[in-house]
Enzyme design. Structure first.
Site, PDB file in Angstrom:
ATOM      1  N   ASN A 126       0.879  -1.171   0.000  1.00 20.05           N
ATOM      2  CA  ASN A 126       0.000   0.000   0.000  1.00 20.05           C
ATOM      3  C   ASN A 126       0.912   1.215   0.000  1.00 20.05           C
ATOM      4  OD1 ASN A 126      -1.759   2.086   0.446  1.00 20.05           O
ATOM      5  ND2 ASN A 126      -2.344   1.463   2.518  1.00 20.05           N
ATOM      6  N   LYS A 137       0.171   4.253  -0.284  1.00 23.15           N
ATOM      7  CA  LYS A 137      -0.433   5.457   0.311  1.00 23.15           C
ATOM      8  C   LYS A 137      -0.170   6.666  -0.612  1.00 23.15           C
ATOM      9  CE  LYS A 137      -0.051   3.176   4.737  1.00 23.15           C
ATOM     10  NZ  LYS A 137       0.036   3.250   6.184  1.00 23.15           N
ATOM     11  N   HIS A 181      -9.398   1.497   4.589  1.00 23.60           N
ATOM     12  CA  HIS A 181      -8.148   1.616   5.346  1.00 23.60           C
ATOM     13  C   HIS A 181      -8.369   2.536   6.547  1.00 23.60           C
ATOM     14  CE1 HIS A 181      -4.025   2.609   6.396  1.00 23.60           C
ATOM     15  NE2 HIS A 181      -3.695   1.484   5.799  1.00 23.60           N
ATOM     16  N   GLU A 234      -6.694   4.837   7.728  1.00 27.50           N
ATOM     17  CA  GLU A 234      -6.443   6.268   7.465  1.00 27.50           C
ATOM     18  C   GLU A 234      -7.662   6.917   6.821  1.00 27.50           C
ATOM     19  OE1 GLU A 234      -2.776   5.603   5.391  1.00 27.50           O
ATOM     20  OE2 GLU A 234      -1.898   4.947   7.285  1.00 27.50           O
ATOM     21  N   GLU A 285      -5.518  -4.791  10.230  1.00 31.47           N
ATOM     22  CA  GLU A 285      -4.471  -3.816  10.522  1.00 31.47           C
ATOM     23  C   GLU A 285      -4.771  -3.111  11.845  1.00 31.47           C
ATOM     24  OE1 GLU A 285      -2.371  -2.667   6.564  1.00 31.47           O
ATOM     25  OE2 GLU A 285      -3.905  -1.188   7.031  1.00 31.47           O
ATOM     26  N   GLY A 333       2.687   2.197  10.727  1.00 32.58           N
ATOM     27  CA  GLY A 333       3.679   3.259  10.609  1.00 32.58           C
ATOM     28  C   GLY A 333       4.372   3.603  11.907  1.00 32.58           C
ATOM     29  N   SER A 368       3.484  -2.313  10.128  1.00 35.97           N
ATOM     30  CA  SER A 368       4.934  -2.432  10.334  1.00 35.97           C
ATOM     31  C   SER A 368       5.472  -3.822   9.983  1.00 35.97           C
ATOM     32  CB  SER A 368       5.310  -2.056  11.769  1.00 35.97           C
ATOM     33  OG  SER A 368       4.935  -0.718  12.039  1.00 35.97           O
TER      34      SER A 368
HETATM   35  P1  13P Z   1       3.145   0.283   7.615  1.00 37.18           P
HETATM   36  O1  13P Z   1       3.625  -1.003   7.013  1.00 37.18           O
HETATM   37  O2  13P Z   1       3.924   1.478   7.160  1.00 37.18           O
HETATM   38  O3  13P Z   1       3.026   0.184   9.102  1.00 37.18           O
HETATM   39  O4  13P Z   1       1.650   0.508   7.052  1.00 37.18           O
HETATM   40  C1  13P Z   1       0.751  -0.516   7.137  1.00 37.18           C
HETATM   41  C2  13P Z   1      -0.451  -0.135   6.365  1.00 37.18           C
HETATM   42  O5  13P Z   1      -1.188   0.768   6.736  1.00 37.18           O
HETATM   43  C3  13P Z   1      -0.719  -0.862   5.121  1.00 37.18           C
HETATM   44  O6  13P Z   1      -1.985  -0.583   4.651  1.00 37.18           O
END
Ligand code: 13P
Length: 250
Positions: free
Chosen positions: A10, A12, A95, A97, A167, A173, A214
């Site tokens: 992803n 982003k 997601h 976010e 997740e 992150g 992560s």
């Molecule tokens: P990270 O791997 O940067 O923690 O992000 C995970 C994520 O949100 C994947 O959709």
């Protein structure tokens, strides 16, 4: 057990078209022998480039969101049909976010998932609890609500076309990965919910559930060794070809 692993990046809001060209070209030879399904989910502006460059390779391309309406007055939105015409196969939906910053709810996640399926896209539906929810003992309640919400009115026949990504919001992150055991037992809650919604066999054989948060070359082996974990949704580590390939080639 017939669930094939699926590792998806992803990206982003990262990578211009020029950066996409460089990353995808570096990635193609590094993942060509992967035993799992390999997907990269990119910003809308990079999709055409990603699709073009990955033609004839084992890398599939996904978007990071899709609108629920077929077309109409929704300024700034993108429909499932538009993605299909581009050659996109997957789409991330719900997601954390988007839930956190853009008002995504279980209802909109459900509507987007239905629209994606109707157009022939494969949704990667995200669920996961916040730290506060985990600390107050609400993990099961939250995941059951999000899972039931996302799958409301979705037919059993569609299960092969949907991936669930668990997740935990506190692991995204942050460098904090859920331990493999915690990820495994939490994904088991989601699978149990799917067994109740559909049937135990369907949940066991036809529902792929990824872990995300992560995940990286260092922890991928341990996570993927867990019986409930069928893959990963990778943020930060998907932006570097070598790191992502090491995850894919776990
Ligand atoms: P990270 O791997 O940067 O923690 O992000 C995970 C994520 O949100 C994947 O959709």
């Amino acid at each position: 057990m017939s669930r094939k692993a699926i590792i998806a990046g992803n990206w982003k809001m990262n990578n211009t078209i020029a950066e996409t060209k460089a990353l995808v070209n570096e990635l193609i030879p590094l993942v060509k022998d992967a035993q799992c399904d390999v997907v990269i989910c990119t910003p809308y502006t990079d999709l055409a480039t990603a699709v073009e460059l990955t033609k004839g390779t084992n890398i599939k391309v996904g978007a990071e969101n899709v609108h629920w309406a077929e077309k109409g007055a929704f300024t700034g939105e993108i429909s499932a049909k538009m993605l299909v015409e581009l050659g996109v196969e997957y789409v991330i939906i719900g997601h954390s976010e988007r839930r956190q910053y853009f008002g995504e709810t279980d209802e909109t996640v459900n509507a987007r998932t239905k629209a994606a399926l109707a157009a022939g896209l494969k949704p990667i539906v995200c669920v996961g609890e916040t730290l506060e929810e985990r600390e107050s003992g609400k993990v099961e309640e939250v995941l059951v609500r999000q899972t039931k919400g996302a799958f409301a009115g979705i037919d059993k026949e569609e299960l092969e076309n949907i991936v669930i990504a668990y997740e935990p919001v506190w692991a995204i992150g942050t460098g904090k990965t859920a331990t493999a055991e915690v990820a495994n037992e939490t994904i088991a809650i989601i699978r149990k919910t799917m067994a109740e919604l559909y049937c135990p066999k369907c949940a066991e054989n036809r529902v792929r559930i990824q872990y995300g948060g992560s995940m990286n070359p260092k922890n991928v082996k341990e996570l993927m060794a867990m019986p409930e974990i069928d893959g990963g949704l990778i943020g930060g580590a998907s932006l570097k070809a070598v790191d992502f390939s090491q995850v894919v080639n776990f």
